[in-house]
Design an enzyme around this catalytic site. Sequence first.
Site, short mmCIF file in Angstrom:
data_model
loop_
_atom_site.label_atom_id
_atom_site.label_comp_id
_atom_site.label_asym_id
_atom_site.label_seq_id
_atom_site.Cartn_x
_atom_site.Cartn_y
_atom_site.Cartn_z
N ALA A 1 39.16 40.08 36.70
CA ALA A 1 38.57 39.52 35.87
C ALA A 1 38.25 37.83 36.35
CB ALA A 1 39.01 39.31 34.32
N GLY B 1 41.25 43.23 36.78
CA GLY B 1 40.06 43.96 36.10
C GLY B 1 39.58 44.99 37.12
N GLU C 1 41.37 48.02 37.16
CA GLU C 1 41.17 48.62 35.89
C GLU C 1 39.92 49.28 35.67
OE1 GLU C 1 42.40 45.10 33.83
OE2 GLU C 1 43.56 46.25 32.61
N GLU D 1 48.47 40.46 37.02
CA GLU D 1 48.13 39.58 35.76
C GLU D 1 49.41 38.86 35.45
OE1 GLU D 1 46.78 42.58 36.16
OE2 GLU D 1 44.77 42.81 35.32
N1 COA Z 1 38.27 35.09 39.07
C1 COA Z 1 37.45 33.98 39.69
N2 COA Z 1 37.55 33.74 40.89
C2 COA Z 1 37.81 34.44 41.88
C3 COA Z 1 38.56 35.56 41.57
C4 COA Z 1 38.81 35.86 40.21
N3 COA Z 1 39.66 36.81 39.96
N4 COA Z 1 39.11 36.23 42.65
C5 COA Z 1 38.38 35.54 43.66
N5 COA Z 1 37.67 34.47 43.22
C6 COA Z 1 36.88 33.71 43.87
C7 COA Z 1 37.90 32.37 44.42
O1 COA Z 1 38.01 31.38 43.54
C8 COA Z 1 36.86 31.88 45.54
O2 COA Z 1 35.79 31.17 44.84
P1 COA Z 1 35.71 29.61 45.54
O3 COA Z 1 35.07 29.76 47.00
O4 COA Z 1 34.40 29.09 44.42
O5 COA Z 1 36.85 28.70 45.37
C9 COA Z 1 36.16 33.16 46.07
O6 COA Z 1 36.46 34.09 45.16
C10 COA Z 1 36.81 33.49 47.32
O7 COA Z 1 38.31 34.02 47.08
P2 COA Z 1 39.55 33.23 47.63
O8 COA Z 1 40.66 33.22 46.98
O9 COA Z 1 39.17 32.16 48.58
O10 COA Z 1 39.59 34.39 48.78
P3 COA Z 1 41.10 34.67 49.67
O11 COA Z 1 40.83 35.79 50.74
O12 COA Z 1 41.86 33.52 50.17
O13 COA Z 1 42.13 35.52 48.57
C11 COA Z 1 42.43 37.04 47.01
C12 COA Z 1 41.70 36.61 48.05
C13 COA Z 1 41.84 38.34 46.22
C14 COA Z 1 43.94 37.53 47.45
C15 COA Z 1 42.46 36.08 45.94
O14 COA Z 1 41.11 35.59 45.58
C16 COA Z 1 43.10 36.27 44.54
O15 COA Z 1 44.14 36.14 44.42
N6 COA Z 1 42.32 36.40 43.60
C17 COA Z 1 42.66 36.63 42.13
C18 COA Z 1 43.11 38.01 41.87
C19 COA Z 1 43.63 38.15 40.50
O16 COA Z 1 44.74 37.48 40.24
N7 COA Z 1 43.00 38.82 39.72
C20 COA Z 1 43.30 39.22 38.34
C21 COA Z 1 42.83 38.49 37.54
S1 COA Z 1 43.29 38.83 35.84
#
Ligand code: COA
Length: 255
Positions: free
Chosen positions: A64, A110, A113, A133
């Site tokens: 999400a 999400g 999910e 989460e």
């Molecule tokens: N919500 C909002 N934005 C998200 C996102 C999320 N769940 N997951 C990734 N993004 C965005 C990042 O903020 C980034 O945006 P920006 O370039 O404007 O800063 C872009 O997507 C790329 O992500 P980034 O984190 O730079 O990539 P990465 O390869 O370093 O890491 C992940 C990849 C998946 C490990 C990392 O993005 C992450 O941990 N995301 C969140 C996962 C999460 O907790 N999901 C559950 C949400 S309830």
Amino acid sequence: MSNILVSTENEITTITINRPDKLNALNKQTISELSQAIDQAEDDEDTRVIILTGAGEKAFVAGADIKEFADFTPEQGKELAAKGQHDLFDKVEACSKPVIAAVNGFALGGGLELAMAAHFRVASGDARMGLPEVSLGVIPGYGGTQRLPQLVGKGRAMEMIMTAGMINAGRAHEIGLVNHVVTQEELLPTCIQLAQKIIKNSPMALAAAIDAINAGFAVGVDGYRAEIDCFGACFGTTDFQEGTSAFLEKRKPQF
Ligand code: COA
């Protein structure tokens, strides 16, 4: 529809979540577009199977959209989960046409999910799955605490949710979270091949099978009773007439 792409070919509709610069994170707008796309595909006579996937090679859906809910109150959080479950996740699970998730990279929160709401999952070898989460101070709200234990068992779900860790595609396959693991290149072709096998079968029976299987996981519903009702209803369908006639006439059915 600005956050998703929809294409239909040979009775297979592919819905692609298309925010690759945000790793296809599910914001409100994307959830609403996905909800509409599922409704349209379900109503569309040219669609027999739906494939859900993410744009790019990095992510199916990374969760999400965290930015959207970072300052929510408890009431707003409750509303977010309730609306999301109602508008999208439950709708995908209850869809009368088979829905396959093609998990092409990160499927987190999400995203996992959504993949779990689909009827089954195929992953690319580089996919990573998890429900992180609790690392954000929240819990899965789009059905993850219910569907993960259904798919992999309570203990494994507890561990995945409590550790907030990611598992790789091999482990996801081992625990039954995904049915197949293939390369990125083979991912959509594999899902299409599976869809083509499904398309040979009766759409009315497929819808009845989805209903009966889902009934077994619904609270307060007797799945065996539901199976009896769904089984009986099949006897009144044109598909049943066609399927049984074709067998007796030693020809292939035309569904
Ligand atoms: N919500 C909002 N934005 C998200 C996102 C999320 N769940 N997951 C990734 N993004 C965005 C990042 O903020 C980034 O945006 P920006 O370039 O404007 O800063 C872009 O997507 C790329 O992500 P980034 O984190 O730079 O990539 P990465 O390869 O370093 O890491 C992940 C990849 C998946 C490990 C990392 O993005 C992450 O941990 N995301 C969140 C996962 C999460 O907790 N999901 C559950 C949400 S309830």
